[in-house]
Design an enzyme around this catalytic site. Structure first.
Site, PDB file in Angstrom:
ATOM      1  N   LEU A 136       0.856  -1.182   0.000  1.00 12.61           N
ATOM      2  CA  LEU A 136       0.000   0.000   0.000  1.00 12.61           C
ATOM      3  C   LEU A 136       0.890   1.229   0.000  1.00 12.61           C
ATOM      4  O   LEU A 136       1.938   1.241   0.651  1.00 12.61           O
ATOM      5  CB  LEU A 136      -0.903   0.022   1.245  1.00 12.61           C
ATOM      6  CG  LEU A 136      -1.931  -1.108   1.389  1.00 12.61           C
ATOM      7  CD1 LEU A 136      -2.659  -0.992   2.726  1.00 12.61           C
ATOM      8  CD2 LEU A 136      -2.924  -1.100   0.236  1.00 12.61           C
ATOM      9  N   ASP A 137       0.475   2.269  -0.719  1.00 11.77           N
ATOM     10  CA  ASP A 137       1.225   3.515  -0.712  1.00 11.77           C
ATOM     11  C   ASP A 137       1.312   4.057   0.710  1.00 11.77           C
ATOM     12  O   ASP A 137       0.482   3.735   1.567  1.00 11.77           O
ATOM     13  CB  ASP A 137       0.548   4.556  -1.614  1.00 11.77           C
ATOM     14  CG  ASP A 137       0.617   4.167  -3.082  1.00 11.77           C
ATOM     15  OD1 ASP A 137       1.518   3.391  -3.455  1.00 11.77           O
ATOM     16  OD2 ASP A 137      -0.239   4.636  -3.855  1.00 11.77           O
ATOM     17  N   GLN A 138       2.295   4.911   0.965  1.00 13.43           N
ATOM     18  CA  GLN A 138       2.578   5.380   2.320  1.00 13.43           C
ATOM     19  C   GLN A 138       1.361   6.008   2.988  1.00 13.43           C
ATOM     20  O   GLN A 138       1.123   5.803   4.179  1.00 13.43           O
ATOM     21  CB  GLN A 138       3.741   6.378   2.298  1.00 13.43           C
ATOM     22  CG  GLN A 138       4.198   6.817   3.679  1.00 13.43           C
ATOM     23  CD  GLN A 138       5.533   7.534   3.659  1.00 13.43           C
ATOM     24  OE1 GLN A 138       6.245   7.500   2.669  1.00 13.43           O
ATOM     25  NE2 GLN A 138       5.883   8.178   4.749  1.00 13.43           N
ATOM     26  N   THR A 140      -1.816   5.439   2.248  1.00 13.36           N
ATOM     27  CA  THR A 140      -2.990   4.570   2.196  1.00 13.36           C
ATOM     28  C   THR A 140      -3.058   3.723   3.466  1.00 13.36           C
ATOM     29  O   THR A 140      -2.045   3.225   3.948  1.00 13.36           O
ATOM     30  CB  THR A 140      -2.933   3.654   0.964  1.00 13.36           C
ATOM     31  OG1 THR A 140      -2.803   4.453  -0.218  1.00 13.36           O
ATOM     32  CG2 THR A 140      -4.189   2.811   0.848  1.00 13.36           C
ATOM     33  N   ARG A 236      -5.509   5.763  -8.091  1.00 11.86           N
ATOM     34  CA  ARG A 236      -5.298   7.207  -8.101  1.00 11.86           C
ATOM     35  C   ARG A 236      -5.272   7.746  -9.531  1.00 11.86           C
ATOM     36  O   ARG A 236      -5.838   8.809  -9.824  1.00 11.86           O
ATOM     37  CB  ARG A 236      -4.007   7.541  -7.360  1.00 11.86           C
ATOM     38  CG  ARG A 236      -4.039   7.092  -5.906  1.00 11.86           C
ATOM     39  CD  ARG A 236      -2.672   7.005  -5.269  1.00 11.86           C
ATOM     40  NE  ARG A 236      -2.072   8.324  -5.060  1.00 11.86           N
ATOM     41  CZ  ARG A 236      -0.862   8.508  -4.548  1.00 11.86           C
ATOM     42  NH1 ARG A 236      -0.120   7.463  -4.198  1.00 11.86           N
ATOM     43  NH2 ARG A 236      -0.392   9.729  -4.373  1.00 11.86           N
TER      44      ARG A 236
END
Length: 296
Positions: A136-138, A140, A236
């Site tokens: 997961l992105d930072q 998220t 996104r």
């Protein structure tokens, strides 16, 4: 160190050659080969050749050793500075609830403070893992899937590649998105910003995102999203291209005082070493401030 699995076959399972059973469990051919030549696969406590039948009600025992794997022990420094929120745990699998602002994994071996470092501390010094399966992105939040032993990694990687692991997200986006549908635009690199991805960008790959609108609030929309592919920044990018960037998105959205409102809400996955088509579903609680943000 070794990892042993004792699997009791369901009484209703049809008889089949042992090799076919191991392949159906998604064990890669090199592991099947290692199990065979070192006689580390037993049926009812005795070695049985790969072409012999195994039947329902019998017990299959598999034993794996570190040399079976290219990287049996990941180089992750334990860091107990943050509490790990465990959503689901078995002897093999772990799902944690990642917090906003925490990186999923270190970019350098000595880096600390990431979710993976915290999980390493949670599992303790005697655990070989953790081995990360999803990212997961930072910014998220939400459900993050890992394994605790190397034997399960190739099985779950196959399940992910063959779309048997299902990820459902919740997101607040700008504007009045309506109804439900599917985004199918391919995604590639942004030639002007190496941090970003772009619809029909450089070396674009197919990308499929399904969405369903759940709620409207002012000029914002709560949307449920689920993925068929796993391209970098896929959600996104698709939402931005549709004119509905995520609220608080620092890369793709308008300037904002808010942090990203994207949450991996639900994970569905099959269990390793089973032929059962059933799915285990884990739900990650939504952050308390998820629906608190500045309106346009």
């Amino acid at each position: 160190m070794h990892w042993s699995y004792e699997i009791n076959l369901p009484a209703t399972q049809p008889a089949q050659p042992l090799r076919k059973l191991l392949t159906a469990w998604l064990l890669p051919s090199h592991l099947v080969h290692d199990l065979r030549i070192h006689q580390r696969v037993l049926v009812n406590g005795l070695y049985r050749s790969m072409n012999q039948l195994v039947s329902g009600g019998e017990t299959v025992t598999l034993t794996f050793v570190p040399t079976d794997f290219k990287e049996p022990f990941p180089d992750v420094w334990p860091d107990s500075a943050a509490t790990v929120s465990v959503l689901y745990e078995t002897a093999d699998l772990l799902v944690v609830n990642k917090t906003r602002g925490s990186k999923t994994h270190p970019n350098l071996p000595w880096e600390r403070g990431t979710t993976l470092n915290h999980v390493a501390a949670y599992l303790g010094p005697d655990a070989p893992g953790p081995y990360i399966l999803s990212r997961l992105d930072q910014e998220t939040t939400g459900a993050l899937l890992m394994t605790k032993t190397p034997a399960v990694v190739p099985i779950m990687v196959r399940n992910i590649a063959e779309k048997r692991v299902h990820r459902t997200y919740l997101a607040w986006v700008h504007g009045q998105l309506t109804g439900s549908g599917t985004f199918t635009a391919p995604i590639g690199r942004d030639p002007e910003d190496k941090r970003k991805r772009l619809v029909n960008g450089v070396h674009a790959q197919s990308a499929v995102t399904h969405y369903e609108v759940l709620e409207h609030r002012g000029n914002a929309t709560l949307v449920k999203l689920w993925l068929e592919t796993g391209r970098t920044h896929q959600l996104r990018v698709h939402l931005t291209a549709a004119g509905h960037p995520l609220i608080g998105d620092p890369l793709y959205g308008p300037p904002s005082k808010d942090r990203l409102r994207l949450h991996c809400w639900r994970l569905g996955f099959p269990q390793p070493f089973t032929l059962d088509q059933g799915e285990t579903t884990v739900t990650a609680p939504v952050p308390a401030d998820f629906d608190q943000f500045h309106q346009d």
